[in-house]
Scaffold this active site. Structure first.
Site, PDB file in Angstrom:
ATOM      1  N   ASP A 132      11.712 -28.397 -35.935  1.00 21.71           N
ATOM      2  CA  ASP A 132      10.526 -27.680 -35.472  1.00 21.71           C
ATOM      3  C   ASP A 132       9.369 -27.898 -36.436  1.00 21.71           C
ATOM      4  OD1 ASP A 132      11.765 -26.631 -33.248  1.00 21.71           O
ATOM      5  OD2 ASP A 132      12.349 -24.772 -34.236  1.00 21.71           O
ATOM      6  N   ARG A 182       9.157 -33.455 -29.191  1.00 19.61           N
ATOM      7  CA  ARG A 182       8.766 -32.276 -28.412  1.00 19.61           C
ATOM      8  C   ARG A 182       7.264 -32.087 -28.616  1.00 19.61           C
ATOM      9  NH1 ARG A 182      10.950 -27.236 -30.841  1.00 19.61           N
ATOM     10  NH2 ARG A 182      12.880 -27.517 -29.672  1.00 19.61           N
ATOM     11  N   LYS A 185       1.719 -26.931 -27.587  1.00 23.37           N
ATOM     12  CA  LYS A 185       0.327 -26.584 -27.894  1.00 23.37           C
ATOM     13  C   LYS A 185       0.201 -26.119 -29.341  1.00 23.37           C
ATOM     14  CE  LYS A 185      -1.258 -25.463 -23.246  1.00 23.37           C
ATOM     15  NZ  LYS A 185      -1.951 -24.498 -22.364  1.00 23.37           N
ATOM     16  N   THR A 224       6.066 -26.218 -22.491  1.00 24.77           N
ATOM     17  CA  THR A 224       4.930 -25.446 -21.996  1.00 24.77           C
ATOM     18  C   THR A 224       5.371 -24.519 -20.873  1.00 24.77           C
ATOM     19  OG1 THR A 224       2.679 -25.605 -21.094  1.00 24.77           O
ATOM     20  CG2 THR A 224       4.286 -27.194 -20.273  1.00 24.77           C
ATOM     21  N   HIS A 225       4.617 -23.415 -20.706  1.00 20.72           N
ATOM     22  CA  HIS A 225       4.783 -22.546 -19.538  1.00 20.72           C
ATOM     23  C   HIS A 225       3.543 -22.632 -18.648  1.00 20.72           C
ATOM     24  CE1 HIS A 225       7.058 -20.710 -22.932  1.00 20.72           C
ATOM     25  NE2 HIS A 225       8.007 -20.682 -22.032  1.00 20.72           N
ATOM     26  N   ARG A 286       5.292 -13.629 -33.114  1.00 17.27           N
ATOM     27  CA  ARG A 286       4.558 -14.805 -32.627  1.00 17.27           C
ATOM     28  C   ARG A 286       4.530 -14.858 -31.102  1.00 17.27           C
ATOM     29  NH1 ARG A 286       6.660 -16.926 -37.421  1.00 17.27           N
ATOM     30  NH2 ARG A 286       8.560 -17.718 -36.454  1.00 17.27           N
TER      31      ARG A 286
END
Length: 304
Positions: A132, A182, A185, A224-225, A286
């Site tokens: 990550d 990955r 945003k 993303t959503h 977050r």
């Protein structure tokens, strides 16, 4: 108002004292919507349920504030246990981790040793590991370690954040490695000197990164959503005749579940980011910072 709340939640995410206090009350604040549980066993059961509905997963043992070698070793051991549990249970999942939880802030060599142990175990089990990305201060070091790891390991990927100005160049610099990326945003509060402050600019950069990486022929996880970004990706892969096995959509556990299921029914690979562990507070803050409307969900849980 939303900007003020976002700033507040991101500040709380970094507050060690508040995190310690929140742990006393477990997940009853409403964090269980976004966190799969405090134990590895609970996380594996969550992944089993996701697999049953056609979704893949990536497991992340939450860890914040690693400040010494012993803590980094414990975090590494948990990653090894997670890989073993994935293999033993037969669930369809990968591992996600943060380099700061493995000692990046203490010593880059310590972090490298811990990552090497994890990737060697993952190789034995035939599993993939995703590094990550954290705030911009960790970006350069994270990419440098990823490059070093790729000399020996192919089953490791990294994250590129669309809100950073540097990301287009990072993508170009990494192209030679044919990386599994990955694309996101970005979820940290960054100064305008390093990151786009306005959402339309972030969205355009996100689309640019998706398009470039797919056209390069590399595996792309679009995290993303946002229906606009999802629609853009669908149209792009159709135009370019990109096979379904070259990309996947990724979403967070507990967010837009119906959309997750819809994409899976349409034949797309959908992978859910499944966090677990006792150190859940920073992650939870977050998520609230990303969408302050979730605060009302939390308040309702408090008064149940």
């Amino acid at each position: 108002m939303d900007a003020l709340m976002r700033t507040l939640f991101l500040a709380l995410a970094q507050n060690r004292s508040v995190s310690k206090l929140a742990r006393r009350y477990g997940l009853r604040f409403g964090a269980s919507r976004f966190v799969a549980g405090e134990t590895l066993e609970q996380a594996i059961e969550t992944v089993r349920r996701l697999n049953g509905s056609g979704r893949e997963a990536t497991l992340d043992h939450l860890g914040e504030f690693v400040s010494n070698e012993a803590e980094a070793s414990r975090s590494t051991e948990m990653c090894l246990r997670t890989l073993d549990a994935i293999a033993a249970s037969g669930v369809r999942a990968n591992l996600s981790l943060k380099l700061t939880s493995l000692g990046l802030g203490i010593s880059e060599e310590l972090c490298m040793r811990n990552m090497t142990d994890i990737l060697e175990r993952a190789r034995i089990h035939g599993l993939f590991v995703r590094i990550d990305m954290e705030d911009h201060a960790q970006c350069e070091k994270t990419i440098a370690i990823y490059r070093r790891l790729r000399r020996e390991f192919d089953h490791v990927g990294i994250v590129i954040q669309a809100y950073l100005y540097r990301s287009v160049q990072d993508l170009a610099d990494l192209k030679e490695l044919k990386p599994n990326l990955r694309l996101v945003k970005g979820a940290y509060k960054e100064p305008p000197e390093v990151a786009y402050p306005n959402k339309p600019d972030v969205d355009e950069n996100f689309k640019r990164l998706i398009s470039t990486h797919l056209k390069n022929g590399n595996y792309t996880a679009i995290a993303t959503h946002d229906p606009q970004i999802i629609g853009f990706t669908k149209q792009l892969v159709k135009q370019l005749n990109i096979p379904l096995n070259q990309f996947e959509f990724q979403m967070l556990y507990g967010i837009r579940e119906e959309l997750q299921l819809q994409l899976a029914r349409e034949g797309y690979k959908v992978r859910i980011y499944v966090p677990f562990g006792r150190d859940w507070f920073g992650y939870f803050m977050r998520r609230l910072a990303e969408r302050p409307a979730n605060v009302w969900f939390v308040l309702k849980n408090l008064f149940k």
